[in-house]
Write an enzyme that holds these catalytic residues in place. Structure first.
Site, mmCIF file in Angstrom:
data_model
loop_
_atom_site.group_PDB
_atom_site.id
_atom_site.type_symbol
_atom_site.label_atom_id
_atom_site.label_comp_id
_atom_site.label_asym_id
_atom_site.label_seq_id
_atom_site.Cartn_x
_atom_site.Cartn_y
_atom_site.Cartn_z
ATOM 1 N N ASP A 207 33.197 54.258 -12.397
ATOM 2 C CA ASP A 207 32.797 53.665 -13.647
ATOM 3 C C ASP A 207 31.750 52.083 -13.796
ATOM 4 O OD1 ASP A 207 33.090 53.510 -16.523
ATOM 5 O OD2 ASP A 207 33.809 51.836 -15.983
ATOM 6 N N GLU A 276 36.623 56.162 6.670
ATOM 7 C CA GLU A 276 37.590 55.739 7.768
ATOM 8 C C GLU A 276 38.554 57.160 7.790
ATOM 9 O OE1 GLU A 276 40.854 52.546 7.692
ATOM 10 O OE2 GLU A 276 39.195 51.493 7.655
HETATM 11 C C1 GLC Z 1 31.612 54.280 -19.222
HETATM 12 C C2 GLC Z 1 32.824 55.203 -19.697
HETATM 13 C C3 GLC Z 1 32.863 55.347 -20.525
HETATM 14 C C4 GLC Z 1 33.392 53.142 -20.855
HETATM 15 C C5 GLC Z 1 32.523 53.132 -20.121
HETATM 16 C C6 GLC Z 1 33.566 51.345 -19.761
HETATM 17 O O1 GLC Z 1 30.787 54.251 -19.156
HETATM 18 O O2 GLC Z 1 31.999 56.657 -18.980
HETATM 19 O O3 GLC Z 1 33.368 55.814 -21.298
HETATM 20 O O4 GLC Z 1 33.410 53.606 -22.227
HETATM 21 O O5 GLC Z 1 32.110 52.557 -18.952
HETATM 22 O O6 GLC Z 1 34.790 51.598 -19.336
#
Ligand code: GLC
Ligand code: MG
Length: 541
Positions: A207, A276
Site C-alpha cells: 500500500d 529466502e
Molecule cells: C491506498 C489504498 C486506499 C487507502 C490508502 C491509504 O491508496 O488503496 O484504499 O485509502 O492507500 O492507506
C-alpha cells in the site's frame, strides 16, 4: 484442471483477482464480508480462471479507512474472522492452485496501534514519538501546521495533539505516518513480512509504496495555489475528447512526500526476505501500489533487486482512445525494458477508482468499451489485475449520502470511493443477493435493480459479461503467450492494433465499423462478422 499453473515465476503472467474483503462474501450475516466468506467462494475464482487473489487488509483495525488503518499487523480483525480462518483460506486456495497475496500497509498505522498510543502517552522528543513524524508547529505559539502539505483525503496533513505538537498523516487523521528513518520501523515490518510468509502467503500488495520516506527537511511543497492537489487515487470519469491522461500526468510535480530515493532501500531489503522463501510453490512476490509520476519512475520500483511488480496506473488513467492506448502500451513496455525491470502489469479497476464501464461512459456503451479494453489488456505481456465485480459488468453505484462511509467523503464532501465497493450480487432477486445470510441491505446498500447482474443470472447466459470473462481467461491461458515476447501497439486512426507473437488484437475506438482483416477470430468482446463494430475488440490469429 491442474493444481500448479505457471512454474516458479508464476507472477510474471498471472491474472490476479482483487478481493475487497468487506464486499466479497459474508459468512456470518453481519452484512460485512469476511475470510470464511472468501474461502467458501474460492471455487468460483478457480472456475473464473484466475491464478491468484489479492485480499485487501483484514488485520485488526478500527476500520476508519476500512482496514487501511492497521492496529495489529499480526492478527485478524474479529469482523473478518480469526487467524485460524486466514490459515484455512490459505490452505484451501493452495489446494485449488490459487495463490494468495495479502495487503501490507507500511506508510502509516492506525492511531489505535500500540506504538501510536505509546507516542501520545509520551512527551515530545521521546523514543515513542520518534516512530512517527511529530513536529512543533509554526507561527506564534506553534499554532500553524509544520508545513503546507495536504492530506490525500482533503484538509491539512497535520493534526495537533494536546501538548501542542503536530503529527503527519498523508491520509486520515486516524492514519499517522511512520518515520521510516527510524530503524525500528524497518525491523518491525521485516517481522510482519516473515509472519505472513510463515503462514503461507504467496505475496504482498504494498500500500502507498511510493510513500514511506519523506524528504528529511519536511519542507513546504511548492504550489501555485492553496487548493489541495487532486487525490492521486480518486480518478474522475474520463473526458473522451481530452488528451491521453498518461501524457497529462507527465507534468512533473513537486512532491517532497512521495518517491524519495531511500524508499528503494526498503524494497531491496524486502526482496532479499522474499527470495529466502522461494520453494516448490515458486516465488514469493510483491506488487507496489505506487502512483508514480512517470512510467520511468514506476520502472524504478521493479528493478531486478526490488519489487516484482508495480501497478501500471497509466493504463487505468488513459481515456478511451486508440492513440492513448497505443501510447501507454508502448511507453510502459519501453520504460520497463530500459530499466531491465520486470514485465508490465495492467489494471483497469480497483477499490479506489471509478469502475471502468462508468469511466468509459456508462450504460451499454460503457460496458461494451469496458469489455473491449479488458480483452486488449488480457493480450498484453505481463500480468493483469482484475477487481471483484468487473467480471459481472458492475458499474459505479451512486451511493446515497447517508450511506457513504469513505473518510474522504467526510473530509471533502466529495462522493468518494464507496460506489465501487458495493457488496457483490451472487444470487436471488433482491438485496443482499446472496451476499450473506442476513436479510436486507449489507454495509453499503446494493441497488434494487441488480437481479440481472448476479453470478447466478449470468452463469446461464452465454452473452453475459461473466461468460465473456471466463472465455477470455481461458483464451489467454490457451494462447500461451510468453511475458517476454515483443509487443507493439499502434493507432491507425481510431483503430488500435496490437501485435504480439502470432496474435493481432484490434480495438475499434471510433464511431464507424471497420472491415475485419483475414484471420481466425480467437475471441471477441461482442459478436463480430466481417466487420468490427465500434467499441469492440477482437483477437485474430
Ligand atoms: C491506498 C489504498 C486506499 C487507502 C490508502 C491509504 O491508496 O488503496 O484504499 O485509502 O492507500 O492507506
Ligand atoms: Mg461477516
Amino acid at each position: 484442471m491442474t493444481a500448479d499453473l505457471a512454474g516458479p515465476h508464476w507472477w510474471r503472467e498471472a491474472v490476479v483477482y482483487q478481493v475487497y474483503v468487506r464486499s466479497f462474501a459474508d459468512s456470518d450475516g453481519d452484512g460485512v464480508g469476511d475470510l470464511p466468506g472468501i474461502t467458501s467462494r474460492l471455487p468460483y475464482l478457480r472456475e473464473l480462471g484466475v491464478d491468484a487473489l489479492w485480499i485487501t487488509p483484514f488485520y485488526t483495525s478500527p476500520q476508519h479507512d476500512h482496514g487501511y488503518d492497521v492496529a495489529d499487523y499480526r492478527d485478524v480483525d474479529p469482523l473478518f474472522g480469526t487467524l485460524a480462518d486466514a490459515d484455512a483460506l490459505l490452505a484451501r486456495a493452495h489446494e485449488l492452485g490459487l495463490r494468495v497475496i495479502v495487503d501490507l500497509v507500511p506508510n502509516h498505522t492506525s492511531d489505535e496501534h500500540v506504538w501510536f498510543r505509546a507516542a501520545l502517552a509520551s512527551p515530545p522528543g521521546s523514543p515513542e514519538r520518534a516512530r512517527y513524524l511529530f513536529r512543533d508547529g509554526r507561527g506564534p505559539g506553534g499554532d500553524e501546521p509544520p508545513n503546507n502539505w495536504h492530506s490525500v483525503f482533503g484538509g491539512p496533513a497535520w493534526t495537533r495533539v494536546p501538548d501542542g505538537q503536530w503529527y503527519l498523516h498523508l491520509f486520515d487523521t486516524t492514519q499517522p505516518d511512520l518515520d521510516w528513518r527510524n530503524p525500528e520501523v524497518g525491523d518491525m515490518f521485516e517481522g510482519v513480512l516473515r509472519f505472513w510468509l510463515d503462514r503461507g502467503a504467496d505475496g504482498f500488495r504494498i500500500d502507498v509504496a511510493h510513500g514511506l520516506y519523506k524528504e528529511a527537511s519536511l519542507r513546504d511543497q511548492e504550489r501555485s495555489t492553496d487548493a489541495p492537489p487532486p487525490p492521486p487515487n480518486v480518478i474522475p470519469a474520463d473526458d473522451p475528447d481530452g488528451p491521453p491522461r498518461s501524457m497529462v500526468e507527465r507534468v512533473v510535480r513537486d512532491e517532497p512526500m512521495w518517491e524519495q530515493p531511500e524508499t528503494h532501500e526498503v524494497y531491496r531489503r524486502w526482496r532479499r526476505v522474499l527470495d529466502e522463501y522461494a520453494d516448490e510453490r515458486g516465488d514469493r512476490m510483491a506488487v507496489a501500489e505506487a502512483w508514480t509520476q512517470t512510467p520511468a519512475s514506476m520502472a524504478e520500483f521493479v528493478r531486478a533487486d526490488e519489487l516484482h511488480q508495480a501497478f501500471n496506473f497509466a493504463w487505468l488513467t488513459t481515456p478511451w482512445s486508440a492513440r492513448g492506448f497505443a501510447e501507454v502500451v508502448n511507453s510502459s513496455i519501453a520504460a520497463l525494458a530500459s530499466a531491465h525491470a520486470s514485465p508490465p502489469t495492467w489494471v483497469l479497476s480497483n477499490h479506489d477508482v471509478v469502475r471502468h464501464p462508468t469511466r468509459y461512459g456508462g450504460g451499454p456503451i460503457g460496458l461494451a468499451r469496458a469489455r473491449a479494453a479488458t480483452l486488449v489488456m488480457l493480450a498484453l505481456p505481463g500480468s493483469a489485475y482484475l477487481y471483484q465485480g468487473e467480471e459481472l459488468g458492475l458499474e459505479q453505484v451512486d451511493v446515497p449520502p447517508e450511506a457513504r462511509q469513505d473518510p474522504s467523503w467526510f473530509r471533502t464532501g466529495e462522493p468518494g470511493r464507496d460506489g465501487c465497493r458495493v457488496p457483490l450480487p451472487w444470487s436471488g432477486e433482491a438485496p443482499p443477493y446472496g451476499f450473506g445470510p442476513q436479510a436486507g441491505q449489507p454495509w453499503i446498500p446494493q441497488p434494487v435493480d441488480w437481479a440481472g447482474l448476479t453470478v447466478e443470472a449470468q452463469e446461464t447466459d452465454d452473452g453475459s459479461t461473466l461468460a465473456f470473462y471466463r472465455r477470455a481467461l481461458a483464451a489467454r491461458r490457451a494462447a500461451v503467450l510468453g511475458a517476454d515476447e515483443t509487443c507493439v501497439a499502434k493507432a491507425d486512426g481510431d483503430l488500435l492494433v496490437v501485435r504480439r507473437a502470432d496474435l493481432t488484437v484490434l480495438l475499434n475506438a471510433g464511431r464507424q465499423p471497420v472491415a475485419l482483416p483475414a484471420g481466425e477470430v480467437v475471441i471477441s468482446s461482442a459478436p463480430v462478422d466481417d466487420v468490427l463494430p465500434p467499441d469492440t475488440a477482437v483477437w485474430l490469429r
